[in-house]
Motif scaffolding. Structure first.
Motif, PDB file in Angstrom:
ATOM      1  N   GLU A  53       0.831  -1.210   0.000  1.00 63.22           N
ATOM      2  CA  GLU A  53       0.000   0.000   0.000  1.00 63.22           C
ATOM      3  C   GLU A  53       0.865   1.260   0.000  1.00 63.22           C
ATOM      4  O   GLU A  53       0.563   2.241  -0.702  1.00 63.22           O
ATOM      5  CB  GLU A  53      -0.928  -0.014   1.224  1.00 63.22           C
ATOM      6  CG  GLU A  53      -2.039  -1.053   1.121  1.00 63.22           C
ATOM      7  CD  GLU A  53      -2.816  -1.211   2.417  1.00 63.22           C
ATOM      8  OE1 GLU A  53      -3.925  -1.782   2.368  1.00 63.22           O
ATOM      9  OE2 GLU A  53      -2.318  -0.773   3.480  1.00 63.22           O
ATOM     10  N   VAL A  54       1.955   1.236   0.764  1.00 59.73           N
ATOM     11  CA  VAL A  54       2.879   2.376   0.772  1.00 59.73           C
ATOM     12  C   VAL A  54       3.531   2.548  -0.593  1.00 59.73           C
ATOM     13  O   VAL A  54       3.577   3.653  -1.147  1.00 59.73           O
ATOM     14  CB  VAL A  54       3.952   2.201   1.865  1.00 59.73           C
ATOM     15  CG1 VAL A  54       5.011   3.307   1.755  1.00 59.73           C
ATOM     16  CG2 VAL A  54       3.333   2.204   3.252  1.00 59.73           C
ATOM     17  N   LEU A  55       4.036   1.469  -1.157  1.00 60.94           N
ATOM     18  CA  LEU A  55       4.708   1.536  -2.455  1.00 60.94           C
ATOM     19  C   LEU A  55       3.765   2.026  -3.547  1.00 60.94           C
ATOM     20  O   LEU A  55       4.160   2.808  -4.421  1.00 60.94           O
ATOM     21  CB  LEU A  55       5.286   0.166  -2.809  1.00 60.94           C
ATOM     22  CG  LEU A  55       6.417  -0.341  -1.898  1.00 60.94           C
ATOM     23  CD1 LEU A  55       6.774  -1.780  -2.255  1.00 60.94           C
ATOM     24  CD2 LEU A  55       7.644   0.554  -1.988  1.00 60.94           C
ATOM     25  N   GLU A  56       2.510   1.577  -3.503  1.00 56.97           N
ATOM     26  CA  GLU A  56       1.538   2.030  -4.500  1.00 56.97           C
ATOM     27  C   GLU A  56       1.302   3.534  -4.382  1.00 56.97           C
ATOM     28  O   GLU A  56       1.273   4.250  -5.396  1.00 56.97           O
ATOM     29  CB  GLU A  56       0.220   1.278  -4.349  1.00 56.97           C
ATOM     30  CG  GLU A  56      -0.809   1.678  -5.405  1.00 56.97           C
ATOM     31  CD  GLU A  56      -2.173   1.053  -5.182  1.00 56.97           C
ATOM     32  OE1 GLU A  56      -3.001   1.095  -6.121  1.00 56.97           O
ATOM     33  OE2 GLU A  56      -2.430   0.544  -4.077  1.00 56.97           O
ATOM     34  N   ARG A  57       1.131   4.037  -3.167  1.00 52.96           N
ATOM     35  CA  ARG A  57       0.883   5.469  -2.993  1.00 52.96           C
ATOM     36  C   ARG A  57       2.052   6.322  -3.467  1.00 52.96           C
ATOM     37  O   ARG A  57       1.865   7.426  -3.977  1.00 52.96           O
ATOM     38  CB  ARG A  57       0.590   5.772  -1.511  1.00 52.96           C
ATOM     39  CG  ARG A  57      -0.788   5.323  -1.055  1.00 52.96           C
ATOM     40  CD  ARG A  57      -1.164   5.923   0.281  1.00 52.96           C
ATOM     41  NE  ARG A  57      -0.363   5.413   1.380  1.00 52.96           N
ATOM     42  CZ  ARG A  57       0.546   6.107   2.047  1.00 52.96           C
ATOM     43  NH1 ARG A  57       0.802   7.370   1.699  1.00 52.96           N
ATOM     44  NH2 ARG A  57       1.220   5.572   3.052  1.00 52.96           N
ATOM     45  N   MET A 110      -1.059  -1.696  -9.666  1.00 51.81           N
ATOM     46  CA  MET A 110       0.356  -1.375  -9.871  1.00 51.81           C
ATOM     47  C   MET A 110       0.839  -1.873 -11.224  1.00 51.81           C
ATOM     48  O   MET A 110       1.644  -1.219 -11.895  1.00 51.81           O
ATOM     49  CB  MET A 110       1.203  -1.967  -8.750  1.00 51.81           C
ATOM     50  CG  MET A 110       0.934  -1.352  -7.380  1.00 51.81           C
ATOM     51  SD  MET A 110       2.084  -1.910  -6.096  1.00 51.81           S
ATOM     52  CE  MET A 110       3.563  -0.975  -6.526  1.00 51.81           C
ATOM     53  N   ALA A 111       0.353  -3.036 -11.647  1.00 53.86           N
ATOM     54  CA  ALA A 111       0.741  -3.579 -12.947  1.00 53.86           C
ATOM     55  C   ALA A 111       0.275  -2.684 -14.080  1.00 53.86           C
ATOM     56  O   ALA A 111       0.974  -2.522 -15.093  1.00 53.86           O
ATOM     57  CB  ALA A 111       0.181  -4.986 -13.119  1.00 53.86           C
ATOM     58  N   ALA A 112      -0.892  -2.079 -13.922  1.00 58.72           N
ATOM     59  CA  ALA A 112      -1.408  -1.176 -14.951  1.00 58.72           C
ATOM     60  C   ALA A 112      -0.499   0.037 -15.120  1.00 58.72           C
ATOM     61  O   ALA A 112      -0.490   0.676 -16.185  1.00 58.72           O
ATOM     62  CB  ALA A 112      -2.824  -0.731 -14.595  1.00 58.72           C
ATOM     63  N   ARG A 113       0.291   0.332 -14.087  1.00 57.56           N
ATOM     64  CA  ARG A 113       1.233   1.451 -14.136  1.00 57.56           C
ATOM     65  C   ARG A 113       2.667   0.972 -14.365  1.00 57.56           C
ATOM     66  O   ARG A 113       3.612   1.754 -14.273  1.00 57.56           O
ATOM     67  CB  ARG A 113       1.153   2.240 -12.828  1.00 57.56           C
ATOM     68  CG  ARG A 113      -0.219   2.822 -12.535  1.00 57.56           C
ATOM     69  CD  ARG A 113      -0.305   3.349 -11.106  1.00 57.56           C
ATOM     70  NE  ARG A 113       0.665   4.412 -10.836  1.00 57.56           N
ATOM     71  CZ  ARG A 113       0.911   4.912  -9.632  1.00 57.56           C
ATOM     72  NH1 ARG A 113       0.241   4.447  -8.570  1.00 57.56           N
ATOM     73  NH2 ARG A 113       1.797   5.871  -9.464  1.00 57.56           N
ATOM     74  N   ASN A 114       2.823  -0.322 -14.645  1.00 51.74           N
ATOM     75  CA  ASN A 114       4.145  -0.916 -14.869  1.00 51.74           C
ATOM     76  C   ASN A 114       5.053  -0.732 -13.648  1.00 51.74           C
ATOM     77  O   ASN A 114       6.206  -0.325 -13.759  1.00 51.74           O
ATOM     78  CB  ASN A 114       4.820  -0.324 -16.113  1.00 51.74           C
ATOM     79  CG  ASN A 114       6.050  -1.127 -16.540  1.00 51.74           C
ATOM     80  OD1 ASN A 114       6.168  -2.314 -16.248  1.00 51.74           O
ATOM     81  ND2 ASN A 114       6.974  -0.468 -17.235  1.00 51.74           N
ATOM     82  N   PHE A 127       7.689   7.715  -9.460  1.00 48.83           N
ATOM     83  CA  PHE A 127       7.897   7.894  -8.029  1.00 48.83           C
ATOM     84  C   PHE A 127       7.660   9.343  -7.628  1.00 48.83           C
ATOM     85  O   PHE A 127       8.279  10.266  -8.173  1.00 48.83           O
ATOM     86  CB  PHE A 127       9.314   7.484  -7.637  1.00 48.83           C
ATOM     87  CG  PHE A 127       9.632   7.764  -6.197  1.00 48.83           C
ATOM     88  CD1 PHE A 127       9.079   6.995  -5.185  1.00 48.83           C
ATOM     89  CD2 PHE A 127      10.482   8.814  -5.845  1.00 48.83           C
ATOM     90  CE1 PHE A 127       9.359   7.263  -3.852  1.00 48.83           C
ATOM     91  CE2 PHE A 127      10.769   9.083  -4.521  1.00 48.83           C
ATOM     92  CZ  PHE A 127      10.212   8.304  -3.516  1.00 48.83           C
ATOM     93  N   ALA A 128       6.744   9.543  -6.682  1.00 49.88           N
ATOM     94  CA  ALA A 128       6.429  10.890  -6.196  1.00 49.88           C
ATOM     95  C   ALA A 128       5.793  10.776  -4.814  1.00 49.88           C
ATOM     96  O   ALA A 128       4.669  10.283  -4.690  1.00 49.88           O
ATOM     97  CB  ALA A 128       5.475  11.601  -7.152  1.00 49.88           C
ATOM     98  N   PRO A 129       6.499  11.215  -3.771  1.00 48.74           N
ATOM     99  CA  PRO A 129       5.915  11.150  -2.424  1.00 48.74           C
ATOM    100  C   PRO A 129       4.624  11.945  -2.351  1.00 48.74           C
ATOM    101  O   PRO A 129       4.585  13.119  -2.731  1.00 48.74           O
ATOM    102  CB  PRO A 129       7.000  11.774  -1.541  1.00 48.74           C
ATOM    103  CG  PRO A 129       8.275  11.556  -2.305  1.00 48.74           C
ATOM    104  CD  PRO A 129       7.890  11.695  -3.743  1.00 48.74           C
TER     105      PRO A 129
END
Length: 372
Positions: free
Chosen positions: A161-165, A189-193, A356-358
């Motif tokens: 969940e953290v990695l996805e966000r 996540m796969a849809a976003r590669n 990647f964007a916090p």
């Protein structure tokens, strides 16, 4: 030592649902203990020892990610929610690491599991550090992120969940069909590669798997996991590891073919590794479960390791040396070529790091009231 039969800790007899047969001494301790048959024959009467329960222990982590500079590992950072693994694979290369926390790499590794409740929060903190640069992070590089305790602790799901966000790419290696529980996150996540999943399949023989990996999912369930992942659009691969000379190496092509038919597009293999205490544990296991061919298996392992049971040099520790190892490598290359696996642009190296964007940090409720 008194006359009688000295046996290794754990008595060297099989326990239901456990892979190791003993509990070797922790190499950092100055004293060691041994179980001992005092001559009354009580140990000889046992065909099987009673089951051992699993104990969960909290581990206070100081950081989330583990970093490495190994030239023969395809990632530089990893996340491990658990230390120790209930799957009980006797050959697990992570076993020696249990000695770092004062436990044996034998039965302790399977029964004394440390979990890291702070890992998701620590991960978020590390990803927010100025200057952090995203690259694929390996989830479960040391111990399986979907071992049985994950069903209730949910640490792996919280990490995802953290990695996805954060839009952070991740690779997953597991022997568990439990990965399908998180199919909702993995599909997004796969849809976003951003994700690649690899199922470790050592054998297609369910009976052999029960001896090698007593609490891991059956091979058929792992194949089904590959089917469901790929059907959901999640790229999946197979790791045929370890290949054990004289035991399961003859299955290499069948494993790769079955996984390709299930939808796997990537494949890898690793020759059996026996560092430190694993040498004793594996030899004991082989002689107990396969007394008719244990000597042959160990001789073939030595043939691939320059006459020893292990060669730790970078570049050869994963694949071995000599004619037998070369033949295994050639078989693997030929098989993946015929199956059309490992094509360019597929797998972990093709994951997208640019997303990647916090996200904005959440404001605590007390602070929200101050802002009103």
């Amino acid at each position: 030592m008194p006359d009688g039969l000295a046996v290794s800790p754990g008595l060297g007899l099989p326990r239901k649902g456990r892979g190791a047969l003993s509990n070797p001494a922790v190499r950092y301790e100055s004293t060691a203990r041994e179980a001992f048959d005092d001559g009354w024959g009580s140990l000889a009467e046992l065909a099987e020892l009673p089951p051992l329960p699993t104990t969960l222990l909290r581990e206070k982590s100081r950081s989330a990610m583990t970093w490495n500079e190994s030239p023969d590992i395809g990632f530089d950072r990893s996340l491990n929610p658990y230390r120790g693994c209930e799957h009980g694979c006797v050959y697990c290369y992570a076993r020696p690491s249990h000695a770092y926390v004062g436990y044996s790499p034998g039965l302790d590794f399977e029964t004394r599991l440390l979990f890291k409740p702070d890992l998701p929060a620590l991960l978020e903190k590390e990803l927010r550090r100025p200057g952090y640069q995203a690259k694929p992070v390996a989830l479960g590089a040391n111990t399986d992120p979907y071992q049985p305790v994950e069903r209730t602790l949910l640490l792996t799901r919280q990490v995802l969940e953290v990695l996805e966000r954060f839009g952070h790419p991740v690779t997953i290696v597991t022997k568990s069909a439990g990965v399908l529980r998180d199919l909702d996150i993995l599909r997004r996540m796969a849809a976003r590669n951003l994700v690649h999943v690899c199922l470790s399949i050592t054998t297609l023989d369910a009976a052999l798997a029960r001896k090698m990996e007593p609490r891991a999912a059956a091979p058929s369930r792992r194949l089904e996991a590959i089917r469901q992942l790929t059907a959901a659009g999640v790229p999946a691969g197979v790791l045929a590891a370890p290949m054990i000379p004289g035991l399961n190496d003859a299955e290499l092509e069948r494993i790769l073919s079955a996984c390709a038919a299930a939808g796997a597009t990537r494949a890898g293999y690793v020759l059996l590794r026996l560092p430190m205490e694993i040498r004793q544990l594996f030899e004991e296991w082989a002689r107990t479960h396969f007394p008719d061919r244990a000597a042959r298996i160990l001789a073939l392992v030595r043939e691939t390791r320059g006459g020893q049971l292990y060669d730790s040099r970078f570049g050869v520790r994963q694949s071995g040396t000599g004619n037998y190892a070369d033949m295994l490598a050639s078989r693997f290359r030929l098989a993946i070529t015929k199956l059309g696996m490992n094509k360019t642009g597929v797998g972990a190296q093709g994951l997208d790091c640019s997303q990647f964007a916090p996200p904005p940090a959440a404001v605590p409720a007390a602070r929200q009231l101050e802002l009103l």
